[in-house]
Design an enzyme around this catalytic site. Structure first.
Site, PDB file in Angstrom:
ATOM      1  N   GLU A 226      -7.750  33.285   3.724  1.00 48.02           N
ATOM      2  CA  GLU A 226      -7.477  34.711   3.554  1.00 48.02           C
ATOM      3  C   GLU A 226      -8.432  35.434   4.486  1.00 48.02           C
ATOM      4  OE1 GLU A 226      -7.888  38.259   3.135  1.00 48.02           O
ATOM      5  OE2 GLU A 226      -8.830  37.941   1.187  1.00 48.02           O
ATOM      6  N   CYS A 260     -10.340  43.937   2.929  1.00 47.89           N
ATOM      7  CA  CYS A 260      -9.398  43.335   3.880  1.00 47.89           C
ATOM      8  C   CYS A 260      -8.053  44.043   3.841  1.00 47.89           C
ATOM      9  CB  CYS A 260      -9.208  41.855   3.568  1.00 47.89           C
ATOM     10  SG  CYS A 260     -10.692  40.846   3.769  1.00 47.89           S
TER      11      CYS A 260
END
Length: 454
Positions: A226, A260
């Protein structure tokens, strides 16, 4: 209790784990895996996770304070992070039997089913921006499956990592379930290559992910990544502007922009461009920077001087190559690594910042003439983590969302993380999924048992 215990951890330098300690941790975790791999201790593991939820809720402010002191996030947001982690516990215990039950395969050739088994030790390399959440979303489902975990957490939140690991221990988890180690990069490589390690999960930068994935690939280890994001926030012609005004600023400023999946590229039709800029400027100008432990503070500092310096260099690079500062980019006269919320415009595709993730309170605003142009601009990125579509017509928003090259799309919301929602991206934002039923299956042996009909 937990705050008192970890005050010294936050303020001192901690020694790296020795090679001998790493070996002992791997040996202990492997023996635990051998006792878990047939799921005959699932009920005991479920009890541990329920107890962990109880501990998280009982010491909510303690844990939140540790996170705030470690990396500077607002105390109220840190408390919400603890609550979210506790909800992961509830979710995976409630669905454990469903997720781990065998799948019967329909076949006329005989009898077949797939049983769900653990794989072995996992190495988790996790970041600092959500110190509990990042650990919880990989540890909790894998503990339920029966995969012990070695944790290499970010070096600037050691107290948070150890506090979470201690909470797991206090919940009654066997030794080796979650071992927090202060590893150097050579030791991370050594752990990944060890034959007792079955896989690697990482949340972090594109550069860090590429390095760890290379190590995992060399040893043929399953891995999930990720990585970063440069998420688009597209405002369609039929958007509800009251909702846009409510959501857009926080979609960028939450956690000081160190998310993010936070919206970073705001894509607006030409007719609405000036209106949107005024909305963002008005909201950005009203933030209150200060002590993140103070409830009156609305914008926390960045996590470190290094992070602040990197962000300033990116803004300078953007401006040098033609970007305009619509608002912000001024020094902040406060102790701590504060960065003034900033709005950039006129970023063209040839600007070197165009395809970079800016991890902080910087909003890049783009003007387009058509919906098709908005979609093309959103897809003109090496990243593909999340994106947001604003429209008062759900079907319209859904059609647009389906055309964006990304792992996640949110309609009329900045971003969200819930235990039942899969999390992950495509392109340079990584691969694999965390959370939900998709996440728990990433490191699971789906073992076929088949008998043909004779």
């Amino acid at each position: 209790m937990y705050v008192t215990k970890f005050v010294q951890v936050i303020s001192c330098n901690l020694p790296n784990t020795s090679d001998e300690e790493l070996e002992q941790s791997l040996a202990t975790a492997h023996q635990l895996y051998l006792s878990w791999r047939n799921n005959d201790q699932l009920e005991e593991r479920k009890k541990v996770i329920l107890k962990l939820a109880e501990i998280l809720r009982a010491h909510r402010k303690d844990f939140a304070t540790i996170m705030t002191k470690d990396m500077g996030k607002l105390l109220s947001k840190a408390e919400g992070e603890v609550d979210l982690c506790a909800s992961f516990c509830d979710y995976y215990v409630a669905h454990a039997d469903q997720f781990l039950s065998p799948d019967v395969i329909a076949t006329t050739s005989g009898r077949a089913k797939v049983i769900k088994q653990s794989l072995g030790i996992l190495v988790a390399v996790e970041p600092w921006n959500f110190p509990f959440y990042q650990i919880a979303r990989v540890f909790i489902p894998n503990f339920i499956v029966g995969n012990p975990m070695i944790l290499k957490d970010a070096s600037n939140c050691p107290a948070s990592a150890q506090a979470f690991a201690d909470a797991v221990k206090d919940a009654g988890a066997p030794e080796g379930s979650l071992t927090n180690l202060f590893l150097n990069y050579d030791q991370v490589s050594k752990a990944i290559a060890d034959q007792r390690v079955a896989g690697v999960c990482l949340t972090g930068s594109e550069r860090g992910g590429a390095a760890v994935a290379k190590e995992a690939g060399a040893s043929l280890k399953k891995n999930t990544m990720e990585l970063g994001g440069n998420d688009a926030f597209i405002i369609l012609d039929d958007a509800d502007w009251n909702l846009v005004e409510q959501v857009a600023p926080s979609a960028r400023l939450y956690n000081a922009g160190q998310v993010c999946t936070s919206s970073k590229r705001f894509i607006v039709l030409a007719k609405d461009y000036d209106r949107f800029l005024k909305i963002m400027k008005n909201a950005f100008s009203k933030v209150k920077m200060g002590d993140p432990l103070d409830s009156a503070t609305t914008l926390a500092p960045l996590s470190s001087k290094k992070a602040k310096d990197k962000l300033q260099a990116q803004v300078d690079l953007a401006v040098k190559n033609g970007a305009k500062v619509y608002y912000g980019n001024q020094p902040v006269d406060l102790p701590g690594q504060f960065f003034m919320p900033t709005i950039l415009t006129n970023i063209t595709p040839d600007n070197p910042i165009f395809d970079q993730e800016m991890f902080g309170p910087i909003a890049s605003v783009y003007k387009v003439d058509t919906e098709e142009e908005a979609i093309a601009l959103a897809n003109n990125s090496s990243y593909g983590l999340g994106n947001t579509i604003f429209s008062s017509n759900y079907k319209h928003a859904e059609r647009v969302a389906a055309q964006i090259e990304t792992g996640m799309s949110w309609i009329n919301d900045g971003w969200a993380s819930l235990p039942e929602l899969p999390f992950g991206g495509v392109k340079h934002s990584g691969y694999g999924r965390e959370l939900s039923g998709y996440g728990i299956e990433e490191f699971m042996n789906k073992h076929l048992i088949y008998e043909p009909r004779h």
